[in-house]
Design a protein around this motif. Structure first.
Motif, PDB file in Angstrom:
ATOM      1  N   GLY A 205      81.976  67.613 -30.890  1.00 40.68           N
ATOM      2  CA  GLY A 205      82.440  67.424 -32.107  1.00 40.68           C
ATOM      3  C   GLY A 205      81.643  68.598 -33.164  1.00 40.68           C
ATOM      4  O   GLY A 205      82.417  69.005 -33.831  1.00 40.68           O
ATOM      5  N   GLY A 206      80.339  68.337 -33.100  1.00 39.42           N
ATOM      6  CA  GLY A 206      79.536  69.669 -33.753  1.00 39.42           C
ATOM      7  C   GLY A 206      79.964  71.064 -33.295  1.00 39.42           C
ATOM      8  O   GLY A 206      79.888  71.635 -34.223  1.00 39.42           O
ATOM      9  N   LEU A 207      80.049  71.137 -32.018  1.00 37.53           N
ATOM     10  CA  LEU A 207      80.402  72.702 -31.746  1.00 37.53           C
ATOM     11  C   LEU A 207      81.779  73.062 -31.959  1.00 37.53           C
ATOM     12  O   LEU A 207      81.784  74.113 -32.610  1.00 37.53           O
ATOM     13  CB  LEU A 207      80.465  72.612 -29.991  1.00 37.53           C
ATOM     14  CG  LEU A 207      78.949  72.733 -29.481  1.00 37.53           C
ATOM     15  CD1 LEU A 207      78.962  72.567 -27.719  1.00 37.53           C
ATOM     16  CD2 LEU A 207      78.129  73.953 -29.619  1.00 37.53           C
ATOM     17  N   LEU A 208      82.565  72.057 -32.065  1.00 38.90           N
ATOM     18  CA  LEU A 208      84.114  72.504 -32.376  1.00 38.90           C
ATOM     19  C   LEU A 208      84.115  72.776 -33.936  1.00 38.90           C
ATOM     20  O   LEU A 208      84.817  73.555 -34.218  1.00 38.90           O
ATOM     21  CB  LEU A 208      85.045  71.570 -32.021  1.00 38.90           C
ATOM     22  CG  LEU A 208      85.295  71.230 -30.438  1.00 38.90           C
ATOM     23  CD1 LEU A 208      86.281  70.146 -30.291  1.00 38.90           C
ATOM     24  CD2 LEU A 208      86.151  72.649 -30.158  1.00 38.90           C
TER      25      LEU A 208
ATOM     26  N   VAL B 249      74.224  69.197 -34.775  1.00 31.50           N
ATOM     27  CA  VAL B 249      74.157  68.112 -33.929  1.00 31.50           C
ATOM     28  C   VAL B 249      72.728  67.699 -33.690  1.00 31.50           C
ATOM     29  O   VAL B 249      72.564  66.305 -33.791  1.00 31.50           O
ATOM     30  CB  VAL B 249      74.748  68.450 -32.580  1.00 31.50           C
ATOM     31  CG1 VAL B 249      74.629  67.612 -31.235  1.00 31.50           C
ATOM     32  CG2 VAL B 249      76.297  68.932 -32.454  1.00 31.50           C
ATOM     33  N   PHE B 250      71.931  68.634 -33.638  1.00 31.21           N
ATOM     34  CA  PHE B 250      70.387  68.316 -33.189  1.00 31.21           C
ATOM     35  C   PHE B 250      70.229  67.417 -34.628  1.00 31.21           C
ATOM     36  O   PHE B 250      69.410  66.406 -34.455  1.00 31.21           O
ATOM     37  CB  PHE B 250      69.644  69.433 -33.303  1.00 31.21           C
ATOM     38  CG  PHE B 250      68.154  69.247 -33.120  1.00 31.21           C
ATOM     39  CD1 PHE B 250      67.632  68.963 -31.750  1.00 31.21           C
ATOM     40  CD2 PHE B 250      67.273  69.095 -34.344  1.00 31.21           C
ATOM     41  CE1 PHE B 250      66.263  68.776 -31.785  1.00 31.21           C
ATOM     42  CE2 PHE B 250      65.941  68.829 -34.004  1.00 31.21           C
ATOM     43  CZ  PHE B 250      65.219  68.545 -32.873  1.00 31.21           C
ATOM     44  N   LEU B 251      70.337  67.845 -35.824  1.00 30.34           N
ATOM     45  CA  LEU B 251      69.973  67.155 -37.084  1.00 30.34           C
ATOM     46  C   LEU B 251      70.567  65.808 -37.161  1.00 30.34           C
ATOM     47  O   LEU B 251      69.868  64.634 -37.191  1.00 30.34           O
ATOM     48  CB  LEU B 251      70.255  67.617 -38.293  1.00 30.34           C
ATOM     49  CG  LEU B 251      69.733  69.207 -38.802  1.00 30.34           C
ATOM     50  CD1 LEU B 251      70.555  69.893 -39.717  1.00 30.34           C
ATOM     51  CD2 LEU B 251      68.207  69.075 -38.730  1.00 30.34           C
ATOM     52  N   VAL B 252      71.670  65.539 -36.646  1.00 26.11           N
ATOM     53  CA  VAL B 252      72.365  64.049 -36.686  1.00 26.11           C
ATOM     54  C   VAL B 252      71.607  63.496 -35.457  1.00 26.11           C
ATOM     55  O   VAL B 252      71.397  62.157 -35.573  1.00 26.11           O
ATOM     56  CB  VAL B 252      73.950  64.262 -36.135  1.00 26.11           C
ATOM     57  CG1 VAL B 252      74.560  62.978 -35.720  1.00 26.11           C
ATOM     58  CG2 VAL B 252      74.461  64.733 -37.359  1.00 26.11           C
TER      59      VAL B 252
END
Length: 428
Positions: free
Chosen positions: A118-121, A286-289
């Motif tokens: 999801g983050g990548l997209l 994504v990393f922060l999440v």
């Protein structure tokens, strides 16, 4: 009889066999990098021994620095792809925001694997919007980037109010918790189990305990995204500087008209580069999440802009931007770990700037050498006279350190020649 090529002094030269081979065999750039790393370790160890601040090289500080540096480094790496193709990406902050929201929403439904996708997209979607505006419609790159930053923040708030209704566990400013925790990796024996590096770190020996603390911080409890981010640094170097794809991409940022005349699909390469840029920034989100376990509004905290500064500090190269992100992450981690250790950072800065001053003086660059020497003297006086810094200055230490290093490094920076220019076939 062999006829080896010689230099002007009559000595034979050997072609470089690649950075990894040079490092292992002690040749060329690899040897200089090795000596630089050893020199930095010595300076850190000396500072730790003089100041008595164990936090300077402790594994906990290094682990915190890595957590703080990874999202900045991923944003900077995204900017590298975009700007090497000639597209300035001020919108990294917005793409980070989109990545955090996409990771929070997908992670709520499908766990950590879904969060990564999801983050990548969503980050890639932000990159696509930037590419459409700048490459296809010729919008000024800075204006497009600023618009994406504003749009991303507003879109994330709108989607949160639409999706995270009452009863979901989320709200207008945050998502529900992720389903399951992402995996973490520790090297057996060294950083887990017998923990040999931890035992060596606790001895307090000069150099050895410091080296053990650094290695333990970099090998213990590594998350999946952290490990991938570390691997992306050499991978990006190999892609951009050792492949035909990388050569074509970089040619679009140096001279797109010449690249176009040689058959390089300039528009397509720019699109690919900016979409990759958005995806990497989204991975930083994504990393922060993953660190927080949920998406929160304002979670990025300006890291996209700091990543852009790290990219400039790194002279638009993977190793340099990694050093810039690491510098900010270390300074931020140190001020979180210990207020008195920040004072010891003044001694570290003084020693490093003395080295910079000597290097610049040897190259007869007297103005940068004098500036570095004056700042080094001021930092040394500060270390001797200051016992504890005020809270406001301690909090701003990472920003001050980054600005200082950027000002000293500005003499050697060279951006891609066509970076930020709108290209139209036939007009150049």
């Amino acid at each position: 009889m062999s006829t080896a090529p010689t230099t002007g002094e009559g000595t034979a030269t050997r072609p470089s066999r690649g950075p990894l081979t040079d490092l292992l065999t002690g040749g060329g750039r690899g040897r200089r990098i090795l000596w630089l790393v050893l020199g930095l370790l010595f300076v850190f160890s000396f500072t730790r021994a003089v100041s008595g601040e164990e936090a300077l090289t402790s594994s906990s500080t290094l682990r915190a620095a890595l957590l703080l540096a990874v999202p900045i480094g991923l944003a900077a790496l995204g900017g590298l792809y975009s700007e090497r193709a000639g597209v300035v990406n001020i919108g990294l902050e917005g793409m980070l925001i989109l990545g955090t929201w996409g990771a929070g929403w997908a992670g709520w439904h499908w766990g950590w694997g879904g969060a990564i996708v999801g983050g990548l997209l969503l980050g890639a979607v932000g990159g696509l919007l930037h590419a459409i505006a700048t490459v296809t419609f010729g919008v000024d790159h800075v204006i497009s980037g600023v618009a994406i930053n504003i749009l991303a923040a507003g879109l994330a708030r709108f989607l949160s109010e639409l999706v995270y209704v009452e009863g979901t566990g989320g709200g207008p400013t945050q998502s529900p918790s992720l389903r399951g925790d992402p995996p973490a990796i520790s090297l057996p024996v060294l950083s887990s189990g017998p923990d040999l590096l931890g035992d060596l770190e606790n001895t307090g020996w000069f150099l050895l305990s410091d080296l053990a603390g650094v290695l333990r911080g970099l090998t213990g409890g590594l998350g999946l995204v952290t490990l991938f981010a570390l691997l992306l640094i050499p991978i990006s170097y190999l892609i951009l500087w050792r492949t035909a794809f990388g050569l074509r991409l970089r040619s679009c940022g140096e001279n797109p008209a010449a690249a176009d005349s040689l058959g390089v699909p300039v528009y397509r390469m720019k699109y690919i580069a900016v979409i990759i840029s958005g995806a990497l920034a989204g991975l930083g989100g994504v990393f922060l999440v993953f660190v927080a376990g949920i998406y929160r509004e304002g979670q990025t905290g300006g890291r996209g802009f700091i990543g852009l500064a790290a990219l400039i500090f790194g002279n638009w190269r993977p190793g340099g931007l990694a050093a810039g992100a690491g510098l900010f992450g270390f300074a931020d981690a140190l001020q979180l770990r210990s207020r008195t250790a920040v004072v010891a950072l003044l001694l570290l800065v003084a020693l490093l700037l003395v080295g910079v001053a000597v290097h610049q003086a040897a190259r007869r660059r007297w103005i940068p050498a004098g500036f570095a020497g004056v700042v080094a003297a001021a930092a040394l006086v500060g270390f001797v006279t200051i016992e504890e810094l005020p809270d406001g200055i301690v909090f701003f230490t990472p920003h001050l350190t980054t600005l200082l290093v950027l000002s000293l490094a500005s003499q050697r920076l060279r951006m891609p020649r066509a970076d930020g220019l709108v290209y139209r076939r036939g007009e150049h």
